[in-house]
Design an enzyme around this catalytic site. Structure first.
Site, PDB file in Angstrom:
ATOM      1  N   ALA A 125       0.854  -1.189   0.000  1.00 25.11           N
ATOM      2  CA  ALA A 125       0.000   0.000   0.000  1.00 25.11           C
ATOM      3  C   ALA A 125       0.888   1.236   0.000  1.00 25.11           C
ATOM      4  O   ALA A 125       1.938   1.264   0.636  1.00 25.11           O
ATOM      5  CB  ALA A 125      -0.918   0.014   1.223  1.00 25.11           C
ATOM      6  N   CYS A 126       0.433   2.245  -0.734  1.00 26.74           N
ATOM      7  CA  CYS A 126       1.160   3.506  -0.757  1.00 26.74           C
ATOM      8  C   CYS A 126       0.161   4.642  -0.916  1.00 26.74           C
ATOM      9  O   CYS A 126      -1.048   4.429  -0.844  1.00 26.74           O
ATOM     10  CB  CYS A 126       2.220   3.518  -1.849  1.00 26.74           C
ATOM     11  N   ALA A 127       0.660   5.824  -1.149  1.00 28.41           N
ATOM     12  CA  ALA A 127      -0.193   7.007  -1.193  1.00 28.41           C
ATOM     13  C   ALA A 127      -1.196   6.965  -2.339  1.00 28.41           C
ATOM     14  O   ALA A 127      -2.326   7.394  -2.180  1.00 28.41           O
ATOM     15  CB  ALA A 127       0.650   8.264  -1.262  1.00 28.41           C
ATOM     16  N   GLN A 161      -3.679   3.350  -0.137  1.00 31.80           N
ATOM     17  CA  GLN A 161      -3.914   3.076   1.285  1.00 31.80           C
ATOM     18  C   GLN A 161      -5.400   3.024   1.637  1.00 31.80           C
ATOM     19  O   GLN A 161      -5.811   2.306   2.538  1.00 31.80           O
ATOM     20  CB  GLN A 161      -3.222   4.125   2.142  1.00 31.80           C
TER      21      GLN A 161
END
Length: 101
Positions: free
Chosen positions: A6-8, A38
């Site tokens: 997960a990331c921005a 996310q």
């Protein structure tokens, strides 16, 4: 094993995902590895064995641990491995998290 990152925006980890897939394939491992924003983590619960967070969202770790609620281990990707796009190192991190669950 199912490994979710997960990331921005779900995009900055795409190169890391690609390198992780290459590492898994070279080791003969049939893993499913993908990345999401996310905000999509809750809707993916049950689909992954481990959740790795991009270093840029490390501030979200506590909240995402609560969201996952023990369904899978959650950790921030080692920043050095992430910055180097070291897929093998990130893959090892995921495997260790699942093994020590």
């Amino acid at each position: 094993m199912n490994i979710m990152l997960a990331c921005a925006a779900g995009m900055s980890t795409s190169l890391v995902v690609s390198k992780m897939r290459q590492a898994a394939e070279s080791q003969g491992k049939d893993y499913k590895i993908w990345a999401v924003d996310q905000g999509q983590v809750a809707s993916e619960i049950g689909n992954f064995d481990v959740l790795l967070l991009g270093p840029q969202i490390r501030h979200m770790e506590r909240k995402l641990v609560q969201t996952v609620n023990g369904a899978a281990p959650v950790a921030v990707i080692n920043p050095m491995a992430y910055g180097r796009c070291d897929g093998a190192a990130v893959l090892r991190q995921a495997e260790e998290l699942v093994a020590n669950k």
